[in-house]
Design a protein around this motif. Structure first.
Motif, mmCIF file in Angstrom:
data_model
loop_
_atom_site.group_PDB
_atom_site.id
_atom_site.type_symbol
_atom_site.label_atom_id
_atom_site.label_comp_id
_atom_site.label_asym_id
_atom_site.label_seq_id
_atom_site.Cartn_x
_atom_site.Cartn_y
_atom_site.Cartn_z
ATOM 1 N N GLN A 214 0.814 -1.206 0.000
ATOM 2 C CA GLN A 214 0.000 0.000 0.000
ATOM 3 C C GLN A 214 0.854 1.264 0.000
ATOM 4 O O GLN A 214 0.497 2.263 -0.636
ATOM 5 N N VAL A 215 1.978 1.221 0.694
ATOM 6 C CA VAL A 215 2.889 2.368 0.704
ATOM 7 C C VAL A 215 3.426 2.610 -0.701
ATOM 8 O O VAL A 215 3.470 3.749 -1.187
ATOM 9 N N ASN A 216 3.826 1.539 -1.382
ATOM 10 C CA ASN A 216 4.341 1.680 -2.738
ATOM 11 C C ASN A 216 3.273 2.195 -3.696
ATOM 12 O O ASN A 216 3.573 2.975 -4.612
ATOM 13 N N LYS A 217 2.036 1.776 -3.501
ATOM 14 C CA LYS A 217 0.953 2.286 -4.343
ATOM 15 C C LYS A 217 0.772 3.785 -4.143
ATOM 16 O O LYS A 217 0.577 4.539 -5.116
ATOM 17 N N ALA A 218 0.837 4.225 -2.901
ATOM 18 C CA ALA A 218 0.699 5.650 -2.618
ATOM 19 C C ALA A 218 1.846 6.439 -3.237
ATOM 20 O O ALA A 218 1.636 7.515 -3.823
ATOM 21 N N ILE A 219 3.061 5.914 -3.118
ATOM 22 C CA ILE A 219 4.226 6.590 -3.696
ATOM 23 C C ILE A 219 4.093 6.677 -5.210
ATOM 24 O O ILE A 219 4.301 7.743 -5.818
ATOM 25 N N ALA A 220 3.732 5.557 -5.839
ATOM 26 C CA ALA A 220 3.599 5.536 -7.297
ATOM 27 C C ALA A 220 2.523 6.517 -7.759
ATOM 28 O O ALA A 220 2.676 7.191 -8.786
ATOM 29 N N PHE A 221 1.438 6.613 -7.001
ATOM 30 C CA PHE A 221 0.355 7.532 -7.357
ATOM 31 C C PHE A 221 0.836 8.988 -7.308
ATOM 32 O O PHE A 221 0.570 9.775 -8.230
ATOM 33 N N ILE A 222 1.548 9.346 -6.244
ATOM 34 C CA ILE A 222 2.029 10.725 -6.110
ATOM 35 C C ILE A 222 3.024 11.061 -7.213
ATOM 36 O O ILE A 222 2.960 12.140 -7.831
ATOM 37 N N LEU A 223 3.948 10.137 -7.496
ATOM 38 C CA LEU A 223 4.931 10.381 -8.555
ATOM 39 C C LEU A 223 4.251 10.552 -9.910
ATOM 40 O O LEU A 223 4.605 11.438 -10.690
ATOM 41 N N ALA A 224 3.252 9.695 -10.185
ATOM 42 C CA ALA A 224 2.562 9.769 -11.473
ATOM 43 C C ALA A 224 1.727 11.043 -11.576
ATOM 44 O O ALA A 224 1.663 11.674 -12.639
ATOM 45 N N GLN A 225 1.079 11.446 -10.488
ATOM 46 C CA GLN A 225 0.237 12.634 -10.506
ATOM 47 C C GLN A 225 1.041 13.912 -10.741
ATOM 48 O O GLN A 225 0.477 14.923 -11.176
ATOM 49 N N GLN A 226 2.332 13.874 -10.467
ATOM 50 C CA GLN A 226 3.155 15.067 -10.626
ATOM 51 C C GLN A 226 3.517 15.338 -12.083
ATOM 52 O O GLN A 226 3.973 16.425 -12.422
ATOM 53 N N GLU A 227 3.332 14.366 -12.957
ATOM 54 C CA GLU A 227 3.612 14.558 -14.386
ATOM 55 C C GLU A 227 2.840 15.770 -14.926
ATOM 56 O O GLU A 227 1.703 16.012 -14.506
ATOM 57 N N PRO A 228 3.440 16.553 -15.824
ATOM 58 C CA PRO A 228 4.732 16.351 -16.496
ATOM 59 C C PRO A 228 5.908 17.031 -15.787
ATOM 60 O O PRO A 228 6.897 17.389 -16.429
ATOM 61 N N TYR A 229 5.785 17.210 -14.459
ATOM 62 C CA TYR A 229 6.837 17.882 -13.703
ATOM 63 C C TYR A 229 7.568 16.861 -12.827
ATOM 64 O O TYR A 229 6.987 15.861 -12.391
ATOM 65 N N PRO A 230 8.838 17.116 -12.530
ATOM 66 C CA PRO A 230 9.653 16.116 -11.818
ATOM 67 C C PRO A 230 9.188 15.852 -10.390
ATOM 68 O O PRO A 230 8.688 16.745 -9.697
ATOM 69 N N ALA A 231 9.398 14.616 -9.960
ATOM 70 C CA ALA A 231 9.155 14.222 -8.568
ATOM 71 C C ALA A 231 10.118 13.101 -8.217
ATOM 72 O O ALA A 231 10.429 12.243 -9.058
ATOM 73 N N PHE A 232 10.586 13.097 -6.965
ATOM 74 C CA PHE A 232 11.594 12.142 -6.517
ATOM 75 C C PHE A 232 11.199 11.556 -5.164
ATOM 76 O O PHE A 232 10.697 12.273 -4.299
ATOM 77 N N LEU A 233 11.462 10.276 -4.985
ATOM 78 C CA LEU A 233 11.346 9.624 -3.678
ATOM 79 C C LEU A 233 12.744 9.503 -3.103
ATOM 80 O O LEU A 233 13.643 8.952 -3.753
ATOM 81 N N MET A 234 12.935 10.009 -1.878
ATOM 82 C CA MET A 234 14.259 9.994 -1.255
ATOM 83 C C MET A 234 14.168 9.539 0.198
ATOM 84 O O MET A 234 13.114 9.617 0.822
ATOM 85 N N ASN A 235 15.314 9.077 0.717
ATOM 86 C CA ASN A 235 15.409 8.797 2.148
ATOM 87 C C ASN A 235 15.992 10.022 2.847
ATOM 88 O O ASN A 235 16.179 11.072 2.239
ATOM 89 N N ARG A 236 16.283 9.898 4.116
ATOM 90 C CA ARG A 236 16.689 11.089 4.871
ATOM 91 C C ARG A 236 18.079 11.585 4.498
ATOM 92 O O ARG A 236 18.459 12.702 4.862
ATOM 93 N N HIS A 237 18.846 10.744 3.786
ATOM 94 C CA HIS A 237 20.166 11.173 3.317
ATOM 95 C C HIS A 237 20.132 11.651 1.870
ATOM 96 O O HIS A 237 21.169 11.751 1.234
ATOM 97 N N TRP A 238 18.937 11.915 1.373
ATOM 98 C CA TRP A 238 18.745 12.418 0.018
ATOM 99 C C TRP A 238 19.175 11.421 -1.069
ATOM 100 O O TRP A 238 19.432 11.814 -2.209
ATOM 101 N N ASP A 239 19.252 10.134 -0.735
ATOM 102 C CA ASP A 239 19.449 9.119 -1.769
ATOM 103 C C ASP A 239 18.155 9.000 -2.565
ATOM 104 O O ASP A 239 17.071 8.876 -1.979
ATOM 105 N N ILE A 240 18.248 9.021 -3.896
ATOM 106 C CA ILE A 240 17.062 8.951 -4.748
ATOM 107 C C ILE A 240 16.679 7.491 -4.934
ATOM 108 O O ILE A 240 17.410 6.706 -5.541
ATOM 109 N N LEU A 241 15.531 7.109 -4.400
ATOM 110 C CA LEU A 241 15.058 5.732 -4.457
ATOM 111 C C LEU A 241 14.158 5.484 -5.660
ATOM 112 O O LEU A 241 14.049 4.355 -6.132
ATOM 113 N N ALA A 242 13.495 6.517 -6.128
ATOM 114 C CA ALA A 242 12.614 6.411 -7.297
ATOM 115 C C ALA A 242 12.377 7.813 -7.835
ATOM 116 O O ALA A 242 12.559 8.807 -7.131
#
Length: 268
Positions: A93-121
């Motif tokens: 469910q967490v991944n579904k929520a993340i995927a939804f937010i990333l997709a909804q941001q199109e056509p503008y950039p969006a990134f999933l990161m951890n607290r060290h700013w590593d880009i996870l998606a």
């Protein structure tokens, strides 16, 4: 080579966190509803704190979930908070929520990161914009801070680099100061400060300059200027370390020219 691998005593760990939060023994004792003498005995190793007391102290110190487990471990207790990998069924469910937010941001950039700013998606728009800025070559990093500070990455394209990098450094200094046992954050700070052109004064945490209300980034490349401001989305009241450390950065256009260029990239 002599490596001391002994765990840090729980009392020393509490003192370190109390110093980072700029609290006296009396301040912390009052917040945790214990006597200052009892806290002093815990910090000097004369008293063994119970598990519930440690959790109260962690609450009073506003410790992140990962550090709460480290505090329990230092006192000889098992971890209280799980850490679940994102690629497990429990995180569906967490991944579904993340995927939804990333997709909804199109056509503008969006990134999933951890607290060290590593880009996870990242969404497709982020890949398109980065592809344009780097002329189709792959970035040497998968970390937002390294993107901004490395001259071999996005840094030459950032027109407001000094303002942006200064803001990022303040956030990183705050993370290091707020999580004194986070060795990865300290190493990341040392790394970005070592990149060429970083002002020496950034090595000292700036407590006087207020951060800007919005993080803005301006890119200039091949005659095109792109201006974005960013918002951060986090999960409320997380009960898992992985979720606690996630945040989604969404970039929004600051002008119609930027919005139109992003739409054109998507259409192409």
């Amino acid at each position: 080579m002599n490596l001391d691998l002994r765990p840090v005593p729980v009392g020393a760990l509490l003192r370190e966190w109390r110093a980072a939060r700029r609290l006296s023994q009396l301040d912390l004792a009052l917040d945790a509803e214990i006597s200052a003498r009892h806290l002093s005995c815990i910090e000097t190793g004369k008293a063994q704190p119970s598990r519930p007391l440690l959790m109260r102290l962690a609450d009073a110190l506003d410790m992140p979930l990962r550090e709460r487990n480290a505090l329990l471990h230092a006192a000889g207790y098992a971890a209280a908070i799980p850490e679940t990998r994102l690629d497990t069924p429990a995180m569906e469910q967490v991944n579904k929520a993340i995927a939804f937010i990333l997709a909804q941001q199109e056509p503008y950039p969006a990134f999933l990161m951890n607290r060290h700013w590593d880009i996870l998606a990242a969404n497709n728009a982020a890949q398109r914009v980065n592809g344009f800025l780097l002329d189709g070559r792959a970035s040497p990093h998968a970390n937002m801070l390294r993107h901004a500070f490395d001259p071999a990455d996005l840094r030459p394209r950032i027109a407001n680099w000094h303002d942006l990098a200064g803001t990022l450094i303040r956030h990183l200094h705050a993370l290091v100061a707020g999580s004194p046992t986070d060795a990865k954050a300290r190493a990341l700070l040392d790394e970005v400060l070592a990149f060429p052109g970083v002002p020496p004064r950034w090595r000292v945490r700036d407590l006087d300059t207020a951060p800007a209300p919005l993080l803005t980034t301006e890119f200039v490349h091949r005659g095109v200027t792109l201006r974005f401001f960013s918002t951060i989305t986090t999960f409320g009241t997380p009960r898992d370390i992985t979720i606690d450390e996630l945040h989604i950065e969404c970039c929004f256009p600051m002008d119609e020219a930027t919005a139109q260029f992003c739409r054109q990239l998507a259409g192409a």
